[in-house]
Design an enzyme around this catalytic site. Structure first.
Site, short mmCIF file in Angstrom:
data_model
loop_
_atom_site.label_atom_id
_atom_site.label_comp_id
_atom_site.label_asym_id
_atom_site.label_seq_id
_atom_site.Cartn_x
_atom_site.Cartn_y
_atom_site.Cartn_z
N ASP A 138 -28.97 -30.58 -70.77
CA ASP A 138 -29.08 -30.03 -69.41
C ASP A 138 -29.04 -28.51 -69.34
O ASP A 138 -28.81 -27.95 -68.26
CB ASP A 138 -27.96 -30.61 -68.54
CG ASP A 138 -26.58 -30.20 -69.02
OD1 ASP A 138 -26.46 -29.70 -70.16
OD2 ASP A 138 -25.61 -30.40 -68.26
N GLU A 139 -29.26 -27.81 -70.44
CA GLU A 139 -29.28 -26.35 -70.38
C GLU A 139 -30.14 -25.76 -71.50
O GLU A 139 -30.32 -26.37 -72.55
CB GLU A 139 -27.87 -25.78 -70.46
CG GLU A 139 -27.14 -26.10 -71.74
CD GLU A 139 -25.77 -25.45 -71.82
OE1 GLU A 139 -25.67 -24.24 -71.53
OE2 GLU A 139 -24.81 -26.16 -72.20
N ASP A 156 -29.05 -23.67 -66.31
CA ASP A 156 -28.00 -24.67 -66.46
C ASP A 156 -28.07 -25.63 -65.28
O ASP A 156 -27.87 -25.24 -64.13
CB ASP A 156 -26.63 -23.97 -66.49
CG ASP A 156 -25.51 -24.89 -66.93
OD1 ASP A 156 -25.78 -26.06 -67.26
OD2 ASP A 156 -24.35 -24.43 -66.96
#
Length: 404
Positions: A112-113, A16
């Site tokens: 973003d993860e 993350d």
């Protein structure tokens, strides 16, 4: 090494990125590092909305979707820059490229993860060593911080990555669940939103541990099969594999209803379409997805069935937007004969978070402003009935009950 890689289990990482947009801006302009920074639309105007902010800004209470004027009031020294989505997407692609160098089993969750299955990669070292290597490589090559959770399944890995930010590496084993997970309030559990937490609180379930030991029948009554699934998660069980192809799978949700009697009355048809649209939107909200395609099904009294769909101009997630798209399709394709069955389908589903990040700035701000409104309307309709709040169009027509 065998202790880290169970014979019959999995080892999964959840990577993350920390304060991703703001971190990318800092990587591009090191002079911004260590300062309270926010990425926001219309930074020169008071009506701008905060898209994301650095941890230095969060210490002052600055939050996502907060108006710029309020953020500046809380943090007078806040630096604000406009979003550059192309730059963020490029950084995201580079981040996932690094992850795929460690394992082919990489599942992006949003910009973003993502999850990484490192089962059987003993030659690369222990899971903590691999996580440290990934974290340091992303930092060295992209100058971006990240937090990584290590666990035997996706739910626990996601939970672990949230435990230490920024730049954290956390291991969460099943034996740690009673100590680390069960004392936490339900609202902190991944997959439990405000409405779900309220329902569970109302039945005396306040912690993740309460949910883990809750009665199956009660959970089914409250949340359906989802209640049982959440109980499984609360007990640390999650059989979902890391699926690299999941982002490419076309999925859909929808609702359909056979009318109590055939009708050609447009007011009744509108009422049915609106109800179907709201129910579909509610299912999408629970799944945290937006649709890029809207379809309808029309079945006539003679059982002739027509299905039509149209790609939307942007992500669709509200009941009103679904209704407008479905009604347009209905008007174009209805032959005027009495209708027996109606259905609405939302397909081409994508993660709401990822979609929001790729919207134009104006659309993002409008969506951010309307989000609390949609939530409030949904709560009021559930508590007092569908007719408690109507759009101007609905209030003017006040269509009769579709059941006759």
């Amino acid at each position: 090494m065998k202790a880290f890689y169970p014979k019959n289990g999995r080892v999964i990482l959840h990577v993350d990125m920390n304060s991703f947009f703001a971190s990318v801006e800092m990587a591009e302009n090191p002079a911004l590092k260590g300062k309270p920074l926010a990425v926001a639309g219309n930074p020169k105007e008071r009506k701008g909305i905060i898209v994301t902010c650095s941890y230095e800004a969060r210490k002052f209470g600055v939050k996502t979707t907060m108006p710029v004027w309020e953020a500046k009031k809380r943090c007078p020294d806040l630096l604000i820059v406009p979003p550059r989505f192309d730059l963020y997407k490029k950084a995201s692609a580079e981040m996932f490229s690094i992850l795929r160098a460690y394992s082919p089993l990489v599942e992006p969750v949003s910009i973003d993860e993502g999850y990484v299955d490192i089962t059987g990669l003993e030659e690369l070292g222990t899971p903590p060593a691999i996580a440290e290597s990934i974290q340091q490589q992303i930092l060295a090559e992209l100058d971006l911080p990240s937090s990584i959770g290590i666990a035997p399944n996706k739910f626990l890995a996601k939970t672990a990555s949230d435990m230490k930010k920024p730049m954290g590496i956390t291991i969460l084993r099943k034996r740690d669940i009673p100590r680390l997970l069960w004392p936490r309030p339900l609202i902190e559990m991944h997959g439990v939103g405000g409405k779900t937490a309220e329902k569970l609180n109302g039945c005396g379930l306040f912690t993740i541990g309460d949910l883990a030991h809750a009665d199956d029948f009660l959970l089914k009554q409250l949340l359906g099969i989802r209640g049982i699934r959440l109980k499984e998660r609360a007990n640390g069980r999650d059989p979902r594999p890391v699926d690299p192809e999941s982002v490419n799978v076309t999925k859909s949700v929808g609702r359909m209803v056979t009318l109590s009697k055939d009708t050609g009355d447009e007011h009744q048809i509108d009422a049915v379409l609106k109800k179907l649209a709201d129910e579909t939107a509610e299912r999408m909200r629970k799944k945290e997805v937006a649709a890029t395609n809207v379809g309808i099904m029309i079945r006539y009294a003679d059982r002739k069935t027509v299905t039509r769909s149209k790609k939307s101009g942007g992500p669709v997630e509200s009941g009103d937007a679904l209704f407008q798209a479905a009604r347009t399709l209905f008007i174009r394709n209805w032959n005027g004969q009495p209708v027996r069955l109606l259905g609405i389908t939302a397909s081409g589903l994508t993660d709401r978070k990822a979609e929001a990040e790729q919207l134009s700035l104006f659309s993002y701000e409008e969506a951010a402003k309307k989000e609390p409104l949609y939530e409030a309307i949904s709560r009021l309709r559930k508590k007092f009935g569908e007719q408690i709040i109507q759009t101007g169009r609905e209030a003017g027509k006040r269509p009769p009950d579709p059941r006759g």
